[in-house]
Scaffold this motif. Structure first.
Motif: not given
Ligand SMILES: C[S@@+](CC[C@H](N)C(=O)[O-])C[C@H]1O[C@@H](n2cnc3c(N)ncnc32)[C@H](O)[C@@H]1O
Length: 266
Positions: A245-266
């Motif tokens: 969620s946009h209030d930083l709730g954990p991602l689960s099977g019930e989440s309204d949003r799926r927000i992933l923050i990704a970086m380059r693998r160095h």
């Protein structure tokens, strides 16, 4: 297949874009999230699939040094120009060269290096794993060393669990005209995720009382978590953070949003 979501639709593209704005401008619950995200580390933002620039003000308020918006729809980018002209903060950033707009496909982003690459509500419009991988690989190659890609879409809890018959979604006023939006969807579980055939019918009453009826059809794809993680990995990206969620709730099977923050693998 054209990447402009309004190309080939039966309805007038400019009116579809105006109605699209009417619907999307009502979405404000993510504004604070993006303002705070950019504040963590201010720098240039590449907004892939920026639409009409709904998030630009949040990026600037967070301290973005510049914003480059890319979208395949010229009509939505035209609306982004109108938004910029009407907002003194955006207008002054644009006249200082800090906001740029480019018509193009998210799979072929402009050259440059960005601290943040935001991809909000865009992944489902891509055709499937191949197009998503092209976009993610290109994004990975445009990140600064400390850069992050942000993928933000409907989460598992917000996805339809059955077909929905044609029904009214909303009725609103647009420039004094009554607008009614109906939609219908059918869904199909695929090995790579959920495929949704989304049909919208929007009626806008013209000043003379006649009705402009705008049908539009969108084929959407919601990759499963394992497929998305596999694509990120293939693109050379590692997931750093996930939120449900946009209030930083954990991602689960019930989440309204799926927000992933990704970086380059160095
Ligand atoms: C749901 S909207 C989100 C707009 C904006 N990110 C927001 O959050 O308000 C999806 C956007 O992706 C754009 N889009 C979809 N596929 C695209 C592609 N292949 N290349 C460029 N833009 C694309 C559409 O034109 C549309 O503006």
């Amino acid at each position: 297949m054209s990447s402009d979501i309004f190309a080939g639709q039966a309805g007038d593209a400019a009116l579809l874009a105006a109605i699209y704005d009417l619907e999307h401008d009502a979405v404000t619950e993510d504004i604070g999230f993006y303002r705070r995200l950019i504040r963590r580390s201010r720098g240039p933002v590449l907004d892939l699939g920026c639409g009409s620039g709904r998030l630009f003000r949040a990026f600037l308020n967070g301290g973005a040094s510049s914003i480059h918006g890319v979208d395949a729809s010229p009509d939505l980018l035209h609306r982004a120009e109108l938004r910029i002209a009407a907002d003194p903060v955006l207008a002054s950033a644009a006249s200082a060269g800090r906001i740029r707009l480019t018509t193009g496909d998210v799979r072929r982003p402009p050259r440059g290096r960005w601290r943040w690459i935001t991809v909000v509500g865009v992944l489902p419009h891509l055709d499937g794993p191949e197009a998503a991988l092209q976009m993610l690989t290109a994004a990975a190659g445009r990140l600064q060393r400390q850069g992050r890609v942000v993928l933000d879409d409907i989460g598992p809890g917000g996805l339809p669990d059955r077909d929905l018959p044609l029904s009214v979604d909303w009725e609103r006023a647009m420039e004094g005209r009554a607008v009614t939006r109906r939609s219908q969807l059918s869904r199909r579980e695929d090995p790579d995720g959920l495929r949704v055939d989304y049909l919208t019918v929007t009626d806008a009453v013209r000043p003379d009382g006649t009705i402009a009826r705008l049908p539009a059809r969108f084929r959407l794809w919601y990759p499963s978590q394992s497929v998305l993680e596999g694509l990120l990995d293939e693109a050379g990206l590692a997931v750093e953070l996930t939120y449900g969620s946009h209030d930083l709730g954990p991602l689960s099977g019930e989440s309204d949003r799926r927000i992933l923050i990704a970086m380059r693998r160095h």
